[in-house]
Scaffold this motif. Structure first.
Motif, PDB file in Angstrom:
ATOM      1  N   TRP A 123       0.849  -1.181   0.000  1.00  0.00           N
ATOM      2  CA  TRP A 123       0.000   0.000   0.000  1.00  0.00           C
ATOM      3  C   TRP A 123       0.888   1.235   0.000  1.00  0.00           C
ATOM      4  O   TRP A 123       1.975   1.239   0.562  1.00  0.00           O
ATOM      5  CB  TRP A 123      -0.898   0.018   1.233  1.00  0.00           C
ATOM      6  N   SER A 124       0.422   2.309  -0.621  1.00  0.00           N
ATOM      7  CA  SER A 124       1.200   3.543  -0.647  1.00  0.00           C
ATOM      8  C   SER A 124       0.283   4.739  -0.468  1.00  0.00           C
ATOM      9  O   SER A 124      -0.937   4.635  -0.588  1.00  0.00           O
ATOM     10  CB  SER A 124       1.959   3.664  -1.971  1.00  0.00           C
ATOM     11  N   VAL A 125       0.894   5.882  -0.211  1.00  0.00           N
ATOM     12  CA  VAL A 125       0.149   7.121  -0.064  1.00  0.00           C
ATOM     13  C   VAL A 125      -0.456   7.484  -1.414  1.00  0.00           C
ATOM     14  O   VAL A 125       0.196   7.353  -2.441  1.00  0.00           O
ATOM     15  CB  VAL A 125       1.092   8.249   0.411  1.00  0.00           C
ATOM     16  N   GLN A 126      -1.688   7.921  -1.394  1.00  0.00           N
ATOM     17  CA  GLN A 126      -2.347   8.282  -2.643  1.00  0.00           C
ATOM     18  C   GLN A 126      -2.794   9.735  -2.579  1.00  0.00           C
ATOM     19  O   GLN A 126      -3.225  10.221  -1.543  1.00  0.00           O
ATOM     20  CB  GLN A 126      -3.553   7.379  -2.889  1.00  0.00           C
ATOM     21  N   VAL A 127      -2.702  10.398  -3.694  1.00  0.00           N
ATOM     22  CA  VAL A 127      -3.095  11.789  -3.807  1.00  0.00           C
ATOM     23  C   VAL A 127      -4.534  11.843  -4.306  1.00  0.00           C
ATOM     24  O   VAL A 127      -4.905  11.080  -5.196  1.00  0.00           O
ATOM     25  CB  VAL A 127      -2.157  12.514  -4.797  1.00  0.00           C
ATOM     26  N   PRO A 128      -5.355  12.720  -3.756  1.00  0.00           N
ATOM     27  CA  PRO A 128      -6.737  12.810  -4.216  1.00  0.00           C
ATOM     28  C   PRO A 128      -6.810  13.144  -5.700  1.00  0.00           C
ATOM     29  O   PRO A 128      -5.991  13.898  -6.217  1.00  0.00           O
ATOM     30  CB  PRO A 128      -7.328  13.951  -3.392  1.00  0.00           C
ATOM     31  N   SER A 129      -7.793  12.606  -6.387  1.00  0.00           N
ATOM     32  CA  SER A 129      -7.932  12.852  -7.817  1.00  0.00           C
ATOM     33  C   SER A 129      -8.742  14.104  -8.109  1.00  0.00           C
ATOM     34  O   SER A 129      -8.827  14.530  -9.248  1.00  0.00           O
ATOM     35  CB  SER A 129      -8.585  11.645  -8.492  1.00  0.00           C
ATOM     36  N   ARG A 130      -9.329  14.701  -7.091  1.00  0.00           N
ATOM     37  CA  ARG A 130     -10.138  15.904  -7.298  1.00  0.00           C
ATOM     38  C   ARG A 130      -9.239  17.086  -7.633  1.00  0.00           C
ATOM     39  O   ARG A 130      -8.128  17.204  -7.130  1.00  0.00           O
ATOM     40  CB  ARG A 130     -10.926  16.241  -6.045  1.00  0.00           C
ATOM     41  N   GLN A 131      -9.729  17.977  -8.477  1.00  0.00           N
ATOM     42  CA  GLN A 131      -9.032  19.205  -8.809  1.00  0.00           C
ATOM     43  C   GLN A 131     -10.002  20.360  -8.665  1.00  0.00           C
ATOM     44  O   GLN A 131     -11.221  20.187  -8.751  1.00  0.00           O
ATOM     45  CB  GLN A 131      -8.485  19.145 -10.229  1.00  0.00           C
ATOM     46  N   ALA A 132      -9.453  21.541  -8.476  1.00  0.00           N
ATOM     47  CA  ALA A 132     -10.288  22.728  -8.328  1.00  0.00           C
ATOM     48  C   ALA A 132     -11.102  22.968  -9.597  1.00  0.00           C
ATOM     49  O   ALA A 132     -10.611  22.779 -10.710  1.00  0.00           O
ATOM     50  CB  ALA A 132      -9.426  23.939  -8.027  1.00  0.00           C
ATOM     51  N   THR A 133     -12.336  23.405  -9.432  1.00  0.00           N
ATOM     52  CA  THR A 133     -13.175  23.682 -10.598  1.00  0.00           C
ATOM     53  C   THR A 133     -12.687  24.922 -11.341  1.00  0.00           C
ATOM     54  O   THR A 133     -12.955  25.077 -12.523  1.00  0.00           O
ATOM     55  CB  THR A 133     -14.641  23.886 -10.180  1.00  0.00           C
ATOM     56  N   GLU A 134     -11.973  25.803 -10.646  1.00  0.00           N
ATOM     57  CA  GLU A 134     -11.452  27.020 -11.268  1.00  0.00           C
ATOM     58  C   GLU A 134     -10.174  26.770 -12.056  1.00  0.00           C
ATOM     59  O   GLU A 134      -9.627  27.672 -12.656  1.00  0.00           O
ATOM     60  CB  GLU A 134     -11.147  28.082 -10.196  1.00  0.00           C
ATOM     61  N   ARG A 135      -9.662  25.560 -12.055  1.00  0.00           N
ATOM     62  CA  ARG A 135      -8.397  25.233 -12.688  1.00  0.00           C
ATOM     63  C   ARG A 135      -8.458  25.524 -14.190  1.00  0.00           C
ATOM     64  O   ARG A 135      -9.366  25.076 -14.882  1.00  0.00           O
ATOM     65  CB  ARG A 135      -8.100  23.752 -12.446  1.00  0.00           C
ATOM     66  N   ASP A 136      -7.474  26.280 -14.685  1.00  0.00           N
ATOM     67  CA  ASP A 136      -7.414  26.654 -16.097  1.00  0.00           C
ATOM     68  C   ASP A 136      -6.157  26.026 -16.702  1.00  0.00           C
ATOM     69  O   ASP A 136      -5.045  26.506 -16.495  1.00  0.00           O
ATOM     70  CB  ASP A 136      -7.385  28.178 -16.226  1.00  0.00           C
ATOM     71  N   GLU A 137      -6.349  24.939 -17.438  1.00  0.00           N
ATOM     72  CA  GLU A 137      -5.217  24.190 -17.991  1.00  0.00           C
ATOM     73  C   GLU A 137      -4.375  25.024 -18.946  1.00  0.00           C
ATOM     74  O   GLU A 137      -3.167  24.874 -19.017  1.00  0.00           O
ATOM     75  CB  GLU A 137      -5.714  22.922 -18.694  1.00  0.00           C
ATOM     76  N   ALA A 138      -5.011  25.925 -19.717  1.00  0.00           N
ATOM     77  CA  ALA A 138      -4.262  26.758 -20.663  1.00  0.00           C
ATOM     78  C   ALA A 138      -3.306  27.692 -19.929  1.00  0.00           C
ATOM     79  O   ALA A 138      -2.144  27.859 -20.332  1.00  0.00           O
ATOM     80  CB  ALA A 138      -5.236  27.554 -21.527  1.00  0.00           C
ATOM     81  N   LYS A 139      -3.767  28.304 -18.841  1.00  0.00           N
ATOM     82  CA  LYS A 139      -2.900  29.194 -18.061  1.00  0.00           C
ATOM     83  C   LYS A 139      -1.760  28.416 -17.411  1.00  0.00           C
ATOM     84  O   LYS A 139      -0.636  28.894 -17.330  1.00  0.00           O
ATOM     85  CB  LYS A 139      -3.701  29.927 -16.986  1.00  0.00           C
ATOM     86  N   ILE A 140      -2.045  27.216 -16.940  1.00  0.00           N
ATOM     87  CA  ILE A 140      -1.015  26.389 -16.310  1.00  0.00           C
ATOM     88  C   ILE A 140       0.047  26.018 -17.328  1.00  0.00           C
ATOM     89  O   ILE A 140       1.249  26.123 -17.057  1.00  0.00           O
ATOM     90  CB  ILE A 140      -1.646  25.131 -15.681  1.00  0.00           C
ATOM     91  N   ALA A 141      -0.366  25.617 -18.520  1.00  0.00           N
ATOM     92  CA  ALA A 141       0.597  25.263 -19.568  1.00  0.00           C
ATOM     93  C   ALA A 141       1.435  26.464 -19.974  1.00  0.00           C
ATOM     94  O   ALA A 141       2.656  26.352 -20.175  1.00  0.00           O
ATOM     95  CB  ALA A 141      -0.137  24.695 -20.778  1.00  0.00           C
ATOM     96  N   ALA A 142       0.822  27.651 -20.084  1.00  0.00           N
ATOM     97  CA  ALA A 142       1.565  28.862 -20.451  1.00  0.00           C
ATOM     98  C   ALA A 142       2.580  29.211 -19.376  1.00  0.00           C
ATOM     99  O   ALA A 142       3.733  29.553 -19.672  1.00  0.00           O
ATOM    100  CB  ALA A 142       0.595  30.019 -20.664  1.00  0.00           C
ATOM    101  N   ARG A 143       2.184  29.117 -18.126  1.00  0.00           N
ATOM    102  CA  ARG A 143       3.102  29.450 -17.029  1.00  0.00           C
ATOM    103  C   ARG A 143       4.264  28.472 -16.982  1.00  0.00           C
ATOM    104  O   ARG A 143       5.408  28.858 -16.755  1.00  0.00           O
ATOM    105  CB  ARG A 143       2.361  29.462 -15.710  1.00  0.00           C
ATOM    106  N   LYS A 144       3.980  27.187 -17.192  1.00  0.00           N
ATOM    107  CA  LYS A 144       5.062  26.198 -17.216  1.00  0.00           C
ATOM    108  C   LYS A 144       6.039  26.498 -18.342  1.00  0.00           C
ATOM    109  O   LYS A 144       7.237  26.363 -18.178  1.00  0.00           O
ATOM    110  CB  LYS A 144       4.502  24.786 -17.377  1.00  0.00           C
ATOM    111  N   GLY A 145       5.512  26.916 -19.499  1.00  0.00           N
ATOM    112  CA  GLY A 145       6.375  27.244 -20.628  1.00  0.00           C
ATOM    113  C   GLY A 145       7.272  28.437 -20.360  1.00  0.00           C
ATOM    114  O   GLY A 145       8.402  28.504 -20.836  1.00  0.00           O
ATOM    115  N   GLU A 146       6.782  29.402 -19.572  1.00  0.00           N
ATOM    116  CA  GLU A 146       7.562  30.593 -19.246  1.00  0.00           C
ATOM    117  C   GLU A 146       8.509  30.360 -18.073  1.00  0.00           C
ATOM    118  O   GLU A 146       9.679  30.718 -18.130  1.00  0.00           O
ATOM    119  CB  GLU A 146       6.630  31.752 -18.875  1.00  0.00           C
ATOM    120  N   GLN A 147       7.981  29.812 -16.998  1.00  0.00           N
ATOM    121  CA  GLN A 147       8.724  29.744 -15.738  1.00  0.00           C
ATOM    122  C   GLN A 147       9.647  28.545 -15.626  1.00  0.00           C
ATOM    123  O   GLN A 147      10.706  28.635 -15.013  1.00  0.00           O
ATOM    124  CB  GLN A 147       7.751  29.741 -14.558  1.00  0.00           C
ATOM    125  N   TRP A 148       9.269  27.410 -16.166  1.00  0.00           N
ATOM    126  CA  TRP A 148      10.049  26.195 -15.961  1.00  0.00           C
ATOM    127  C   TRP A 148      11.472  26.305 -16.495  1.00  0.00           C
ATOM    128  O   TRP A 148      12.415  25.916 -15.806  1.00  0.00           O
ATOM    129  CB  TRP A 148       9.319  24.993 -16.548  1.00  0.00           C
TER     130      TRP A 148
END
Length: 95
Positions: free
Chosen positions: A47-72
């Motif tokens: 058995w291992s620790v599991q992370v919840p599969s729920r995500q915020a409803t306000e989550r904006d995948e496009a903004k996350i991808a853009a930020r990763k492209g800039e900041q990473w």
């Protein structure tokens, strides 16, 4: 009992915590474990620790991808391997 899920043990939500699992072990087998000891025992049986599969409803995948492209790339760029100076707080002795 662990495979049956939390609802089978009397909890309405689908959340497994170490404290709840310790309660199941205590009720079923009469053995008391510390949370750290139970964590080690559960890891031994796979058995291992599991992370919840729920995500915020306000989550904006496009903004996350853009930020990763800039900041990473900025975050992951290489460090300088050598720089003049000294890490000591005391002044270096002059020769």
């Amino acid at each position: 009992m662990l495979d049956a899920g939390p609802a089978a043990s009397g909890w309405s939500d689908q959340c497994r915590t170490l404290a709840r699992m310790a309660d199941i072990v205590r009720r079923r087998f009469g053995a008391e474990y510390t949370l750290a000891g139970l964590d080690l025992l559960l890891h031994r049986i796979g058995w291992s620790v599991q992370v919840p599969s729920r995500q915020a409803t306000e989550r904006d995948e496009a903004k996350i991808a853009a930020r990763k492209g800039e900041q990473w790339p900025v975050i992951k760029r290489g460090r300088r391997t050598w720089a003049p100076g000294c890490a000591s707080r005391a002044k270096p002795a002059r020769v």
